[in-house]
Design an enzyme around this catalytic site. Structure first.
Site, PDB file in Angstrom:
ATOM      1  N   ASP A 185      66.235  70.691  69.999  1.00 57.12           N
ATOM      2  CA  ASP A 185      67.148  71.457  68.896  1.00 57.12           C
ATOM      3  C   ASP A 185      68.572  71.477  69.488  1.00 57.12           C
ATOM      4  O   ASP A 185      69.423  72.304  69.136  1.00 57.12           O
ATOM      5  CB  ASP A 185      66.704  73.089  69.040  1.00 57.12           C
ATOM      6  CG  ASP A 185      66.918  73.497  70.492  1.00 57.12           C
ATOM      7  OD1 ASP A 185      67.166  72.881  71.593  1.00 57.12           O
ATOM      8  OD2 ASP A 185      66.614  74.672  70.592  1.00 57.12           O
ATOM      9  N   CYS A 213      68.187  70.631  74.554  1.00 59.35           N
ATOM     10  CA  CYS A 213      67.079  70.320  75.378  1.00 59.35           C
ATOM     11  C   CYS A 213      67.534  69.986  76.709  1.00 59.35           C
ATOM     12  O   CYS A 213      66.977  70.251  77.729  1.00 59.35           O
ATOM     13  CB  CYS A 213      66.182  69.139  74.552  1.00 59.35           C
ATOM     14  SG  CYS A 213      67.096  67.942  74.246  1.00 59.35           S
ATOM     15  N   HIS A 264      67.078  62.759  73.156  1.00 58.33           N
ATOM     16  CA  HIS A 264      65.929  63.760  73.752  1.00 58.33           C
ATOM     17  C   HIS A 264      65.926  63.838  75.265  1.00 58.33           C
ATOM     18  O   HIS A 264      65.585  62.749  75.859  1.00 58.33           O
ATOM     19  CB  HIS A 264      64.772  63.825  73.015  1.00 58.33           C
ATOM     20  CG  HIS A 264      63.948  65.003  73.195  1.00 58.33           C
ATOM     21  ND1 HIS A 264      64.375  66.157  72.875  1.00 58.33           N
ATOM     22  CD2 HIS A 264      62.868  65.127  73.917  1.00 58.33           C
ATOM     23  CE1 HIS A 264      63.610  67.199  73.397  1.00 58.33           C
ATOM     24  NE2 HIS A 264      62.724  66.558  73.819  1.00 58.33           N
TER      25      HIS A 264
END
Lengths: 161, 307
Positions: free
Chosen positions: B92, B95, B300
């Protein structure tokens, strides 16, 4: 979704109340220049007078900003609009909605009412033309049901103005 | 293909910037519908991907790429010699900070290292002074600082408010902004990171110019301080330095070595301390062994566990 910003109608959380009381004190001690906040007992809605800066096309003009705080301020952004009549500006719609990233996607709890005001005045001051955004009519028509600007998916204009 | 889905969702959340007013007539383009759909996606996302997931064996990572790139599978094989598990975090935009937070608190809960807690508290005090000297009003950051200190104290056992490892996970998954729970602690890390970048702006400036072609001030305002803005090596360096916590980032991508052998790159972010005024020599430091290890795949961060 009739979209009248339900979240901002909810009572302020304890943290929000506490934070706003501190912001209010700070504002009274050190108000941003060019702004006047008439203090009322309504902590959740501030109405702030904005004075167009000298040497800009808004010099000598006075406008009013309405700031509504959501339950979870400052984790959530306040809703900031100009009351009628809104200044003529390429990023300000005739219904008072303002296209400014810090009010939406780029909001951060690090900001304050005072810093928002300064950004808005700077946005006004850098404008060289008094005109509405190109899509004003379409946008305003679409907001007739009382939709909050926070429910708009903003596409931000360039940041030069 | 869990992670691909996360990537997709991240793209969705960035759509407002792509929205072209000229191509879409407002009358047949209802924002409220789009936003409702968007929040529905976020809710599904929340159900599928908690802020921090369960610890999984590294084989679950390999399963993701079963029918995919052989080089990734080979790299995961290499990783599995050193690492035993992975804990996924939600994609989101927060992270990195959330992985750092969880990993750090988990380390303290397991090690009960009181000296480390005292050390980081001293760093936190320095960060507070940094923000004050940069002109931040106390009321903007003090609640977030208190939250982090409370968190720290709760993972040390023997206090009235001590929490278990299970409780740490439960709290880390709490979605509510209402009680200023763990969700809001991400803001503590964003403040600390922003303060460090601004304090050493001459050091960070060239990196920031390379990333985004903006000023340091503007970068902090748009890419550090708002929730949901993704982190880059600038954020990691600044956070590691500010709190004095080394961080290892292991990179899992499709790049391969020239000589054909498969190796997995990592970078250690080793904090520069005020006591050692030498130039930053991250990565080459010999005896640092960061207890925080994050797995980076483009866009990510997840948490890795050593064997």
């Amino acid at each position: 979704m009739t979209g009248s910003s339900a979240s901002s109608r909810k009572v302020l959380s304890k943290i929000a109340t506490n934070r706003l009381q501190k912001e209010l004190v700070e504002w009274q001690v050190n108000p941003p220049s060019g702004f006047l906040h008439k203090v009322t007992d309504n902590l959740q809605r501030w109405v702030i007078e904005v004075y167009g800066a000298q040497g800009t096309i808004y010099a000598g003009e006075k406008y009013q900003l309405q700031v509504d705080f959501p339950e979870h301020y400052p984790m959530e952004a306040p809703q900031v609009i100009f009351l009628h009549p809104a200044p003529l500006h390429p990023h300000i719609y005739s219904n008072g909605h303002i296209c400014l990233d810090i009010l939406y996607d780029s909001w951060s709890p690090a900001m304050t009412v005072s810093s928002i005001c300064i950004s808005i005045l700077s946005m006004l001051s850098s404008s060289t033309v008094k005109e509405r955004p190109e899509d004003n009519d379409r946008y305003v028509k679409n907001c007739r049901n009382g939709r909050s600007p926070k429910e708009t998916r903003w596409w931000f204009h360039d940041d030069k103005v | 293909m869990q992670n691909n889905q996360e990537d997709e969702i991240q793209t969705t959340s960035h759509q407002p910037h792509d929205h072209d007013v000229n191509d879409n007539d407002w009358s047949n383009y209802k924002d409220s519908d789009v936003m409702q759909q968007h929040s529905a996606i976020l809710e599904q996302d929340a159900a599928k991907f908690p802020f921090v997931g369960d610890k999984e064996p590294l084989s679950s990572l390999a399963n993701e790429y079963k029918s995919g790139s052989p080089i990734l599978l080979e790299k995961i094989e290499v990783l599995s010699k050193e690492y035993a598990g992975i804990r996924r975090t939600r994609g989101d935009g927060n992270c990195f900070f959330r992985s750092f937070m969880f990993s750090y608190l988990e380390h303290i809960i397991e090690s009960q290292d009181k000296a480390e807690v005292e050390r980081i508290k001293t760093s936190v005090e320095k960060c507070r002074k940094t923000l004050q000297s940069l002109g931040y009003a106390d009321f903007t950051f003090e609640d977030f600082f208190s939250l982090f200190i409370e968190q720290l104290e709760s993972v040390l056992q023997g206090n009235e408010d001590s929490i278990s490892h299970d409780e740490l996970i439960v709290r880390s998954r709490d979605q509510s902004v209402s009680d200023y729970g763990y969700y809001a602690v991400v803001m503590f890390f964003r403040f600390v990171t922003s303060g460090e970048i601004k304090k050493r702006s001459e050091f960070f400036e060239p990196f920031i110019l390379g990333l985004s072609n903006t000023t340091v001030e503007q970068f902090c305002k748009t890419s550090v301080e708002p929730m949901g803005e993704e982190s880059d090596h600038v954020h990691i360096t600044a956070l590691s330095d500010a709190l004095g916590v080394p961080i290892r980032v292991v990179y899992l991508d499709r790049s391969s070595c020239d000589n054909g052998s498969v190796s997995v790159n990592h970078h250690d972010f080793v904090p520069v301390s005020d006591d050692t005024p030498n130039d930053k020599t991250s990565g080459s430091g010999s005896e640092t062994n960061p207890f925080i290890v994050l797995l980076y795949r483009p866009g990510h961060y997840d948490i890795l566990y050593k064997k």
